[in-house]
Enzyme design. Structure first.
Site, short mmCIF file in Angstrom:
data_model
loop_
_atom_site.label_atom_id
_atom_site.label_comp_id
_atom_site.label_asym_id
_atom_site.label_seq_id
_atom_site.Cartn_x
_atom_site.Cartn_y
_atom_site.Cartn_z
CG HIS A 1 -2.45 1.99 -3.32
ND1 HIS A 1 -3.76 2.34 -3.11
CD2 HIS A 1 -1.72 3.12 -3.18
CE1 HIS A 1 -3.81 3.64 -2.86
NE2 HIS A 1 -2.60 4.14 -2.90
CD GLU B 1 -6.64 4.37 -4.32
OE1 GLU B 1 -6.08 4.27 -5.44
OE2 GLU B 1 -6.64 5.42 -3.66
CB SER C 1 -3.64 13.74 2.85
OG SER C 1 -4.85 13.09 2.47
N GLY D 1 -6.12 10.27 0.26
CA GLY D 1 -7.08 11.03 -0.54
C GLY D 1 -8.13 11.75 0.28
CG ASN E 1 -0.40 5.75 -6.87
OD1 ASN E 1 -0.61 5.48 -8.06
ND2 ASN E 1 -1.10 5.22 -5.89
CE LYS F 1 -4.09 7.49 -5.39
NZ LYS F 1 -4.97 7.54 -4.24
CD GLU G 1 0.13 4.92 0.45
OE1 GLU G 1 0.44 6.02 0.04
OE2 GLU G 1 -0.61 4.15 -0.18
C1 PEP Z 1 -1.85 7.19 -2.41
O1 PEP Z 1 -2.81 6.91 -3.10
O2 PEP Z 1 -0.91 6.40 -2.32
C2 PEP Z 1 -1.88 8.45 -1.68
C3 PEP Z 1 -1.04 8.61 -0.69
O3 PEP Z 1 -2.79 9.38 -2.09
P1 PEP Z 1 -2.96 10.88 -1.52
O4 PEP Z 1 -1.60 11.49 -1.48
O5 PEP Z 1 -3.86 11.54 -2.51
O6 PEP Z 1 -3.57 10.76 -0.17
#
Ligand code: PEP
Length: 255
Positions: free
Chosen positions: A98, A100, A216, A176, A9, A11, A170
């Site tokens: 997601h 976000e 992460s 993040g 992703n 973003k 998630e």
């Molecule tokens: C995400 O935004 O779906 C995500 C898992 O980000 P990160 O790997 O940076 O934590």
């Protein structure tokens, strides 16, 4: 029996030049890897890059997905992109719900459900994201939150649709932040989600749905996560923005 999925992703990162270079680097890296037939690598770049990257990757097995879609196929929705539009440029997947989008763009469980159904209507596989906040975890509400999010998102999706869906667990506190869930925490949540799928559909269908972990994921922690029986890959944010780290995560799916 079910696919292993590594999805990146991106973003709101990468312009045309950077996105092409990253996609080319990942493509070149995977060509030399002798990947398992059941492994699916997916790139989810910003919308303006989708058409270009679909064309660029058309000769290889990497698939492309959108990061969101509108729940209607067309109409007066300035700035939005629909499922049929994503499909028409060559996408096969789209991320839905997601965290976000849920927090910054106020996407409700109902909206996530409408979008997941709209994706399937457009012959796209939705990657449906669910996950609890740190407060919800500390209050012991993980099961309650995941049950609500999964049940709501899947309303209107029947036996023949669910096997085209991917569920991404998630935990919001892991996205993040560098605070990855431990393999045991992630496995517990994935098992819970698979049990939910078994209760909504049946056990055989639940075994066929890929449930991937996001939060992460790095080359350092990927292998331990993938060793868990109900973790079928990863949705990767930060570490998908460099070909070397994304390729290392792909490589961690190999025995
Ligand atoms: C995400 O935004 O779906 C995500 C898992 O980000 P990160 O790997 O940076 O934590």
């Amino acid at each position: 029996m079910r696919k292993t999925i590594i999805a990146g992703n991106w973003k709101m990162n990468m312009d045309l030049e950077g996105g092409r270079a990253l996609a080319d680097g990942i493509k070149m890296g995977t060509l030399g890897m002798d990947l398992a037939a059941e492994l699916r690598v997916i790139l989810c770049p910003p919308a303006v890059l989708l058409h270009d990257l679909c064309n660029r990757l058309s000769e290889c097995s990497i698939k492309v997905g959108g990061q969101t879609l509108h729940n209607k196929p067309s109409g007066a929705f300035t700035g939005e992109i629909s499922g049929p539009m994503l499909r028409s440029v060559g996408c096969h997947y789209v991320i839905v719900g997601h965290s976000e989008r849920r927090t910054m763009f106020a996407e409700s469980d109902i909206e996530v459900c409408l979008k997941a159904n709209a994706a399937l209507d457009a012959r796209l596989s939705p990657i449906i994201c669910v996950g609890e906040t740190i407060t919800e975890r500390e209050e012991g509400r993980v099961k309650e939150v995941l049950s609500r999010q999964v049940r709501k998102a899947l309303e209107g999706i029947f036996d023949f649709g669910i096997t085209d869906c991917v569920i991404a667990y998630e935990p919001v506190w892991a996205i993040g932040t560098g605070n990855t869930a431990t393999p045991e925490q992630a496995q517990e949540a994935h098992r819970l989600i698979r049990d939910l799928l078994a209760s909504i559909y049946n056990a055989e269908i639940a075994e066929r749905v890929s449930i991937i972990y996001g939060g992460s994921v790095t080359p350092q922690n990927a292998r331990d996560l993938f060793a868990q029986p109900d973790i079928d890959g990863a949705l990767v944010g930060g570490a998908s923005l460099r070909a070397d780290s994304f390729l290392a995560i792909i490589n961690a799916t190999r025995p």
